[in-house]
Design a protein around this motif. Sequence first.
Motif, PDB file in Angstrom:
ATOM      1  N   GLU A 169     -34.851 -27.851 -13.317  1.00 30.33           N
ATOM      2  CA  GLU A 169     -35.905 -26.847 -13.472  1.00 30.33           C
ATOM      3  C   GLU A 169     -36.091 -26.039 -12.192  1.00 30.33           C
ATOM      4  N   GLN A 173     -35.634 -21.952 -11.638  1.00 28.45           N
ATOM      5  CA  GLN A 173     -36.838 -21.206 -11.303  1.00 28.45           C
ATOM      6  C   GLN A 173     -36.730 -20.502  -9.953  1.00 28.45           C
ATOM      7  N   HIS A 229     -43.289 -23.450 -17.116  1.00 36.13           N
ATOM      8  CA  HIS A 229     -41.922 -23.448 -17.663  1.00 36.13           C
ATOM      9  C   HIS A 229     -41.385 -24.871 -17.770  1.00 36.13           C
ATOM     10  N   HIS A 233     -40.398 -26.822 -21.283  1.00 37.09           N
ATOM     11  CA  HIS A 233     -38.950 -26.791 -21.487  1.00 37.09           C
ATOM     12  C   HIS A 233     -38.497 -28.035 -22.248  1.00 37.09           C
TER      13      HIS A 233
END
Length: 300
Positions: A169, A173, A229, A233
């Motif tokens: 992640e 990002q 997010h 996810h």
Amino acid sequence: MTAALAEKDVRAVPPAGTTPPRSTRRRRRPVDDGTPRWQIYLPLGLYLLFTLVPFYWMLLFAVRPAGSTSLVPWPATTEHFEKVWNERSFGMYFQNSMLVGVATLITTTVVALCGGYALARFRFRGRNAFMLALLCSQFIPGALMLVPLFEIFRNLQLINSLWSVVIAETVFQLPLSIILISGFIKNVPMALEEAAWVDGCSRLQAFRAIVLPMLRPGLIAVGSFAFVHSWNHFLFALMFLSSQDKQTIPVGLNTLIGADSVDLGALAAGGVVAAVPVVIVFAFIQKWLVTGFSAGAVKG
């Protein structure tokens, strides 16, 4: 001359027991461009209705008793929440999602802060190419990188570890986060840091005392975007986490969908559990979020 000045001062002071005259300064009114109000409120109302109806429908199924067809959630029940929290292990899923979200928030913010400062304050060879690579990386879908990431994490023995999801992640990002932080730092005048250097501060001390306090909206925007997010996810958690005690809320919601039937009440209750933290986060940070994204969106 002295008598004239004294008489002028006496006239300037209002008599006792009288109220001073009101200020003639008018309040600034919004500019009216002649657009009828209904042309503004009607589209906003339709959009709000379109947005809130799915949430109401989810909340209706979550608090409505099983078998009921009423469109009003009364009498309300918490049986679906108790089912997903206790029987479906959503308490464990919630804890795992919170750990992944907070860890992703911290790592993304710290790394993006360092990278954004370097891009905003230093001129080095390949800087423009690096910025272009960051922008182009946004066009790569996450599903395309699943096999390489799985091989990397397997060699590092991180499969079935929450850190594999946090690293994945964070990697996805970072490009947008670095670009936003870099644009936000460019809005901080370099003269402020130079003045701190003249006063005897090192670069790190000047950054901590001058630049960092002014980056609060940008850091909040980047951190909240990374948290939300990673919280929502589904793909990385499904691929890199194999045991049930390591799963996150999106994967837990998927387990509520069976091959032949779906428990709509439990699924809606799980959706409410998943949505509440996100709603709370945006409710508290919306002011800084808008400021951060708008301030970071400058021409580099």
